[in-house]
Write a protein that holds these residues in place. Structure first.
Motif, PDB file in Angstrom:
ATOM      1  N   LEU A 528      14.626 -40.108 -65.734  1.00 35.66           N
ATOM      2  CA  LEU A 528      13.629 -40.413 -64.715  1.00 35.66           C
ATOM      3  C   LEU A 528      13.758 -39.449 -63.538  1.00 35.66           C
ATOM      4  O   LEU A 528      12.757 -38.960 -63.004  1.00 35.66           O
ATOM      5  CB  LEU A 528      13.796 -41.854 -64.229  1.00 35.66           C
ATOM      6  N   LEU A 529      14.996 -39.194 -63.140  1.00 31.16           N
ATOM      7  CA  LEU A 529      15.235 -38.294 -62.003  1.00 31.16           C
ATOM      8  C   LEU A 529      14.737 -36.894 -62.338  1.00 31.16           C
ATOM      9  O   LEU A 529      14.106 -36.219 -61.522  1.00 31.16           O
ATOM     10  CB  LEU A 529      16.719 -38.250 -61.658  1.00 31.16           C
ATOM     11  N   GLU A 530      15.031 -36.453 -63.553  1.00 33.57           N
ATOM     12  CA  GLU A 530      14.613 -35.120 -63.965  1.00 33.57           C
ATOM     13  C   GLU A 530      13.100 -35.008 -63.951  1.00 33.57           C
ATOM     14  O   GLU A 530      12.535 -34.035 -63.452  1.00 33.57           O
ATOM     15  CB  GLU A 530      15.126 -34.845 -65.374  1.00 33.57           C
ATOM     16  N   ALA A 531      12.452 -36.040 -64.469  1.00 34.01           N
ATOM     17  CA  ALA A 531      10.993 -36.024 -64.526  1.00 34.01           C
ATOM     18  C   ALA A 531      10.416 -35.960 -63.117  1.00 34.01           C
ATOM     19  O   ALA A 531       9.472 -35.208 -62.856  1.00 34.01           O
ATOM     20  CB  ALA A 531      10.490 -37.270 -65.251  1.00 34.01           C
ATOM     21  N   ALA A 532      11.003 -36.733 -62.207  1.00 31.83           N
ATOM     22  CA  ALA A 532      10.484 -36.751 -60.840  1.00 31.83           C
ATOM     23  C   ALA A 532      10.690 -35.393 -60.170  1.00 31.83           C
ATOM     24  O   ALA A 532       9.837 -34.918 -59.424  1.00 31.83           O
ATOM     25  CB  ALA A 532      11.160 -37.856 -60.038  1.00 31.83           C
ATOM     26  N   ALA A 533      11.835 -34.767 -60.426  1.00 32.25           N
ATOM     27  CA  ALA A 533      12.131 -33.480 -59.792  1.00 32.25           C
ATOM     28  C   ALA A 533      11.168 -32.407 -60.266  1.00 32.25           C
ATOM     29  O   ALA A 533      10.718 -31.572 -59.492  1.00 32.25           O
ATOM     30  CB  ALA A 533      13.567 -33.076 -60.078  1.00 32.25           C
ATOM     31  N   ALA A 534      10.857 -32.431 -61.548  1.00 34.30           N
ATOM     32  CA  ALA A 534      10.053 -31.350 -62.128  1.00 34.30           C
ATOM     33  C   ALA A 534       8.574 -31.680 -62.152  1.00 34.30           C
ATOM     34  O   ALA A 534       7.787 -30.925 -62.733  1.00 34.30           O
ATOM     35  CB  ALA A 534      10.552 -31.059 -63.542  1.00 34.30           C
ATOM     36  N   ALA A 535       8.181 -32.811 -61.535  1.00 37.28           N
ATOM     37  CA  ALA A 535       6.767 -33.200 -61.572  1.00 37.28           C
ATOM     38  C   ALA A 535       5.907 -32.091 -61.003  1.00 37.28           C
ATOM     39  O   ALA A 535       6.160 -31.619 -59.895  1.00 37.28           O
ATOM     40  CB  ALA A 535       6.563 -34.484 -60.787  1.00 37.28           C
ATOM     41  N   PRO A 536       4.898 -31.650 -61.748  1.00 32.52           N
ATOM     42  CA  PRO A 536       4.114 -30.488 -61.317  1.00 32.52           C
ATOM     43  C   PRO A 536       3.149 -30.796 -60.176  1.00 32.52           C
ATOM     44  O   PRO A 536       2.798 -29.911 -59.426  1.00 32.52           O
ATOM     45  CB  PRO A 536       3.355 -30.081 -62.579  1.00 32.52           C
ATOM     46  N   ASP A 537       2.697 -32.047 -60.054  1.00 31.88           N
ATOM     47  CA  ASP A 537       1.749 -32.340 -58.975  1.00 31.88           C
ATOM     48  C   ASP A 537       2.115 -33.659 -58.306  1.00 31.88           C
ATOM     49  O   ASP A 537       2.932 -34.432 -58.796  1.00 31.88           O
ATOM     50  CB  ASP A 537       0.328 -32.393 -59.519  1.00 31.88           C
TER      51      ASP A 537
END
Lengths: 607, 342
Positions: A528-537
């Motif tokens: 979840l943390l990784e996804a939030a960090a790399a969120a493109p927009d």
């Protein structure tokens, strides 16, 4: 002032050392709330005025005479004699400590805690290329105070110091970055493609002082690359001030008349000197401040409204309660490896048992808004990520019956001693620790201990010395503690979720952890943390952050006790006016980051 | 005990006044009654907490509400009723003082008695230890021990204070005990086969008991002040109110600068009353136990002498012829007066 549009949150970062200082006098801030206006009172040679940026009671002072009329007296950053101005030292003196103020050293970008923007600093603008790189262009004609030019070389060297000596704070830059290169005045940072954490990169760019290569190269060779051990009483920076004098009683900065940024900032800063007197305690400083012998400071003052109610021209950014802009949230952290504290039901019961309003009203002197069940600070720069409805729906608030119900539902029953227990596992005795002398946190924990005892959890406070608490917390040697996590910066709220919940490089008990001190474990949180960090927009980022917040509320590995300002910003308009306020919001109420803006705009009162 | 050292002439009315009052004969001075008044006042304040309707941990207002609204002393930084906290704090401080006083006096008297009576290498050893302990400033030892305690409660605090404040009592008691040890009745006791413990308790202790009582009173007041000092540094009992913790929070929340006098003045005044009351009590007890310090005596002598002089003059005036007898009376009175002074 510059107008390079950019939107990105801000860095907070490695502010530990100065936060220690700031925190020892802490209080909290919150979002604008109730009204409780500035009263009026007479006296002290103050006169009414309609000028902007003056006391909350509409008063100004009579101005000072002589040389002192052109000087700015400031306090709240240095409480011991300044011995070392090496920015990498354990406890560098003000203003050499990283990210305290851009008076001598400057950063590439400057964070604005109100708007969440990154303003130009040494870099005239910056561009983010998806999640692959960040590029910056240096301002024209930047020079060090000795007249030599500040070039891209200095910038590159500053960040490379993190590789030369990996024990330095700047080394954390290389966790998120792969490379930093320059071509002419353009600097490009290649982002670590495993992490893709743009915000953390921006945060680093906004807090890291750019240092003169010529000086630090020499230091590196003299100290054998142990830069933290270097001792110096001199400072060579690019900023609008130079270090003139420092002794046991004060630190004096003199204006750099040849400052490169005169065009960018629209002139030189107003004060010819900035003087930071060194007080032994907050109380000494507060008294001087009240009397107009200090113009602006960063110190906790209980019941600051009494100052303007008694007629002093004292002002804060927000005119009404809670007076300050919220910027950090002291956390009540559970050691989830200890007995029943591993049970989320117990942690949630504790969350219901705490009287947050009491803490805000008494321990924080009313400087905190109502605490929400979320790791995102509502109001200010983080507000756009906050989902208030969800926080209300499945969060918590003070409700002692609900707390006991949570425990009984989970199978706990009161023993003959009035303390809940389940399967022989008693809720307590637990110690609540925080450093001695961090008064608002001490008071907050006293209230928590009473609340917990009231519902049947055996808890008592314990306030050892700061060094001991720091070690205990990092090593996981505690039951529950009150400790800080990232304040509002370009990388929050993500960074705060990482601080509280991250399972990356989870340190075993007894070893130093840099985040997740409670050793809370979960197998989904890293993704979840990784996804939030790399969120493109922004849309997908908000979604990812909300998912993290939902998990946080279910698990409650830590509970926010209050909101407090990142920095207390309070001024006494007895010699200067046009300080930033909500009604006069040309600059944010801060000292670091974009906080140097107001230095160029304050106006002297003619005596 | 305290009858003036006057010879028997003209005794009739002199006896009626001072001797008929048993307290008077113990020679309790006005200072004793004042001291007792202070101490009783503080005790009452501590006990009153049991009957006061508001609990000391109940939030009744906001941060530093001024007096008024049914709150005699307003609220403290937690929004608690200052009067309720003061009562609870006084009680805690008194209990800590009492426990610490008992511990310190017991240790001090035991070591002093043993060293003074037995003498020899044991005395050297015990007094050596005592002197070493005495040489270390006890507040530093107190702070160090308090910091290293895992959990600070009022009982642990009392014990810590007790075991660090005995040395001066031990030294003083040793001096007295070694003087008592040379008296004849000790030899008698020893010859009749009494054991060491028996001699110490039955034959030596009674002679220094009055001193031990006074030392105890001083230890109690010292312990209360030591608790206040520790608590003000933030090392006070966790979760309990004491006079010291009350001052600690008042300092931490800058009551002085905020003008919240009601937060720091009441505990300061009670502390002053306690220590002043106990010191005064000790001084006046000293007068009771030590005949040389009796204050009332000189005054009584003067009164007696003045009365006699008046009588003599009156007698001389009424019977101008019988000068011889009057002269004798006056002469005696003067002698007595001088004797009393010496």
């Amino acid at each position: 002032m510059s107008t390079t549009p950019s939107s990105a949150p801000e860095p907070t970062g490695s502010a530990t050392r100065r936060r220690f200082l700031a925190v020892s006098s802490v209080a909290a801030g919150g979002v604008a709330l109730a009204a409780c206006g500035g009263g009026s009172g007479g006296g002290g040679g103050t006169k009414d005025s309609t000028l902007p940026g003056i006391g909350n009671n509409g008063k100004i002072g009579g101005g000072r005479r002589g040389d002192a009329a052109d000087q700015l007296f400031l306090a709240g950053f240095q409480f011991s004699p300044p011995t070392n101005f090496n920015t990498f030292a354990g406890a560098p003196a003000w203003p050499a400590a990283n990210n305290v103020a851009q008076y001598v050293y400057e950063t590439l970008l400057r964070f604005d805690i109100v708007s969440g923007e990154l303003k130009p600093g040494l870099a005239a603008d910056y561009k983010v290329d998806g999640t692959s790189s960040v590029s910056l262009t240096l301002q024209d004609g930047v020079t060090w105070s000795d007249g030599t030019a500040l070039t891209a070389d200095d910038v590159l060297y500053t960040f490379q110091l993190g590789k030369i000596d990996p024990t330095l704070t700047v080394a954390s830059f290389w966790v998120e970055a792969d490379d930093i290169t320059a071509s002419g005045d353009t600097i490009t940072v290649a982002i670590n493609q495993d992490r893709k954490n743009v915000d953390m990169i921006l945060q680093q760019l906004a807090v890291q002082f750019i240092l003169p290569k010529a000086v630090f190269e020499k230091v590196a060779s003299e100290t054998g690359n142990k830069l933290a051990s270097w001792e110096t009483t001199e400072l060579l920076g690019s900023g609008p001030y130079t270090l003139e004098k420092a002794d046991q009683t004060q630190i004096i900065l003199a204006r750099n008349e040849k400052y490169w940024g005169q065009k960018f900032y629209g002139g030189l800063p107003a004060p010819t000197k900035i003087i930071h007197p060194i007080f032994k305690s907050n109380e000494d400083g507060n008294l001087k401040f009240q009397n107009g012998e200090l113009d602006v400071m960063q110190q906790f003052v209980p019941q600051i409204w009494k100052m303007w109610e008694s007629g002093k021209p004292v002002g804060t950014y927000v005119k009404d309660k809670p007076y300050y802009v919220p910027g950090s949230m002291p956390m009540f952290i559970f050691n989830t490896t200890r007995g029943a504290l591993a049970d989320p039901a117990v942690r949630r019961a504790v969350a219901f048992a705490i009287d947050y309003a009491s803490i805000a009203e008494t321990a924080m002197s009313g400087y905190s808004a109502d605490v929400q069940a979320s790791l995102i600070i509502p109001g200010g720069a983080e507000d756009k990520w906050f989902d208030g409805d969800r926080a209300k729906a499945d969060g918590w608030s003070f409700d002692a019956t609900k707390a006991e119900k949570t425990l009984t539902d989970a199978g706990y029953a009161k023993g003959s001693d009035g303390i809940y227990a389940k399967d022989g596992q008693r809720l307590g005795p637990w110690k609540l620790i925080t450093p001695q002398g961090w008064t608002d946190w001490n008071a907050a924990l006293e209230i928590v201990a009473k609340n917990l005892k009231a519902i049947g959890i055996d808890a008592a406070t314990n306030f050892p010395q700061q060094a001991q608490v720091t070690t205990s917390v990092a090593n996981g040697d505690f039951d529950m503690c009150c400790w800080y996590v990232s304040g509002t910066n370009p990388a929050t709220p993500w960074q705060r979720f990482s601080d509280v919940m991250s399972n990356v490089e989870l340190a075993p008990l007894g070893q130093t952890a840099f985040r997740n001190y409670g050793r809370w474990t979960n197998d989904q949180v890293n993704d979840l943390l990784e996804a939030a960090a790399a969120a493109p927009d922004d849309g997908s980022k908000k979604q990812a952050l909300t998912a993290l917040d939902d998990m946080y509320r279910q698990q409650a590995p830590a509970i926010p006790l209050m909101y407090r300002p990142d920095e207390f910003f309070e001024f006494n308009a007895s010699n200067w006016t046009n300080f930033p306020t909500q009604a006069n919001d040309y600059a944010p109420p801060m000292f670091r980051g974009a906080g140097n803006d107001w230095l160029f705009k304050i106006k002297k009162i003619e005596a | 005990m305290s009858t003036p050292n006057v010879s028997s002439v003209a005794t009739a009315d002199e006896a009626t006044a001072p001797r008929s009052n048993p307290f008077r004969s113990l020679n309790f001075s006005a200072r004793f009654w004042v001291a007792l008044g202070f101490v009783v006042l503080v005790l009452l304040l501590g006990v009153a907490g049991y009957f006061y309707p508001t609990s000391s941990s109940e939030k009744v207002g906001s941060l530093y509400d001024p007096p008024g609204n049914g709150l005699l002393f307003g609220t403290d930084n937690f929004g608690h009723d200052v009067l309720a906290v003061l009562m609870a704090g006084t009680r805690t401080s008194l209990v800590i003082g009492l426990v610490a006083g008992i511990i310190a006096t017991t240790i001090g008297v035991a070591i002093g008695l043993l060293a003074g009576y037995v003498g020899g290498w044991l005395e050297e050893l015990l007094m050596g230890i005592t002197n070493v302990v005495l040489a270390i400033p006890s507040i530093i030892v107190l702070i160090l021990i308090s910091i290293s305690l895992p959990k600070s409660t009022m009982w642990s605090l009392a014990v810590v204070i007790g075991i660090t404040s005995w040395p001066w009592t031990a030294r003083a008691v040793r001096a007295q005990a070694s003087s008592v040890a040379t008296r004849e009745h000790i030899d008698v006791a020893r010859l009749s086969g009494a054991r060491l413990g028996g001699i110490l308790v039955r034959d030596v202790l009674p002679y220094i008991l009055s001193y031990a009582v006074m030392a105890f009173v001083l230890q109690v007041s010292g312990a209360i002040l030591a608790e206040a000092a520790l608590s003000m540094l933030g090392l006070g009992p966790a979760g309990a109110d004491s006079l010291g913790t009350q001052l600690h929070w008042a300092l931490a929340f800058q009551a002085v600068a905020s003008g919240a006098w009601w937060a720091f003045l009441p505990p300061t005044i009670v502390l002053t009353l306690v220590s002043f009351g106990f010191l005064l009590l000790q001084a006046s007890l000293d007068e009771v136990f030590n005949p040389r310090l009796r204050r009332g005596k000189r005054k009584q002598m003067k009164q007696t002498q003045a009365r006699r002089l008046a009588e003599a003059q009156a007698a001389a005036a009424t019977r101008p012829v019988g000068g011889e007898r009057a002269g004798v009376g006056a002469g005696r009175a003067r002698t007595a007066h001088e004797g009393g002074r010496s």
